[in-house]
Design an enzyme around this catalytic site. Sequence first.
Site, PDB file in Angstrom:
ATOM      1  N   GLU A 108      42.398  -4.551   4.415  1.00 58.08           N
ATOM      2  CA  GLU A 108      42.039  -4.752   3.001  1.00 58.08           C
ATOM      3  C   GLU A 108      41.589  -6.186   2.821  1.00 58.08           C
ATOM      4  O   GLU A 108      42.304  -7.011   2.272  1.00 58.08           O
ATOM      5  CB  GLU A 108      43.237  -4.422   2.090  1.00 58.08           C
ATOM      6  N   HIS A 167      38.658  -8.835   1.657  1.00 56.47           N
ATOM      7  CA  HIS A 167      37.631  -8.763   0.622  1.00 56.47           C
ATOM      8  C   HIS A 167      36.489  -9.740   0.806  1.00 56.47           C
ATOM      9  O   HIS A 167      36.614 -10.760   1.469  1.00 56.47           O
ATOM     10  CB  HIS A 167      38.279  -8.967  -0.737  1.00 56.47           C
ATOM     11  N   HIS A 169      42.112   1.168  -4.264  1.00 55.95           N
ATOM     12  CA  HIS A 169      42.407  -0.243  -4.496  1.00 55.95           C
ATOM     13  C   HIS A 169      42.526  -0.502  -5.995  1.00 55.95           C
ATOM     14  O   HIS A 169      41.812   0.122  -6.783  1.00 55.95           O
ATOM     15  CB  HIS A 169      41.294  -1.117  -3.894  1.00 55.95           C
ATOM     16  N   ASP A 190      44.856  -8.740   2.606  1.00 54.63           N
ATOM     17  CA  ASP A 190      44.319  -8.956   1.262  1.00 54.63           C
ATOM     18  C   ASP A 190      43.659 -10.333   1.178  1.00 54.63           C
ATOM     19  O   ASP A 190      43.705 -10.986   0.147  1.00 54.63           O
ATOM     20  CB  ASP A 190      45.395  -8.814   0.160  1.00 54.63           C
TER      21      ASP A 190
END
Length: 320
Positions: free
Chosen positions: A12, A14, A160, A283
């Site tokens: 995950e 970004h 998400h 993240d």
Amino acid sequence: MTTSRPLTIALEEHYNDPLLVEHFTGLDAFRPPEIGKRLLDLGEIRLREMDEGGIDIQVLSHAGPTTQKLDPDTAVRMARQTNDRLAASIALAPDRLAGFAVLPTPAPEAAADELERCVIELGFKGAVVNGLTNGKFLDEKQFWPIFARAQKLDVPIYLHPALPSPAVAEVYYDGLGREFPELRGPVWGFTSETATQAIRMVLSGALAEYPDLKLILGHLGEALPFMLWRTDDLLSRPVCNGMTFSETFRRNFYLTTSGNFSDSALACSVTEMGIDHILFAVDWPFASNKAGTDWIKRSALSEADQAKVLGQTAKKLLRF
Ligand code: GRE
Ligand code: ZN
């Protein structure tokens, strides 16, 4: 990359597409400039911090908000362009980066087609959906063509969070929003809405219709592992083709460690889901790569289980 440590894939992670983010305003409340800078970087800073944290591969997904919050025509156009640009960025470091697609969920049939294009033509690993689609939860029947295609392609959909819809934010978070903007965001607004979305996926019948659909939740399951016993107890009946809520949840959902490096949350998640449904994520850039990998290494997991979580399960699930 060294051979002395386990393969490490982070799920995950970004980035921001400069042309997609132009469609949205007001993202700065809990995103300081150094976060914004990292989201736009697909080269030097990203790869350096991956090396510092011992991360071999990042599976990239666009930070929220994305095409869920656009009108259907704009969403279709922007999803295609954004995914093409992501594929071009991945091609510059193909052994370090992979991708999850953005989907134009406001146009569900087109979203299913875009998922297939991204998987077959661009080599993407699945898709990330960021929160509600213009106020609608994804379990509404109009969106089921997306699940049919994901099941057919055997790729996961990552549910998400995004900022909750304005009506929810007003009732739940107004009054505290000025002093604590994070409350309606990552502290609780993200969690509660995404957990609701996951519960609705089971209760809507979507997972009875698509029993092989693979769904991923970040943040060690948005608090749901902690709630499984109580949810079963209060529903007190089969809810999905003769299965209980928790049986369905354990079958279809995979959880990642994104931004939740808690020993007790990990222990609860592993106990409830089984080690084969727990995957590593950071993240990034909202959390630190090194903090994530250091935490796994000093966790109570055996070396074999650490290797599964860090990369082996992702390698299988995403077919690296
Ligand atoms: C976000 O803005 O999207 C965000 C944060 C903090 C943690 C995770 C996250 O601000 O996605
Ligand atoms: Zn995230």
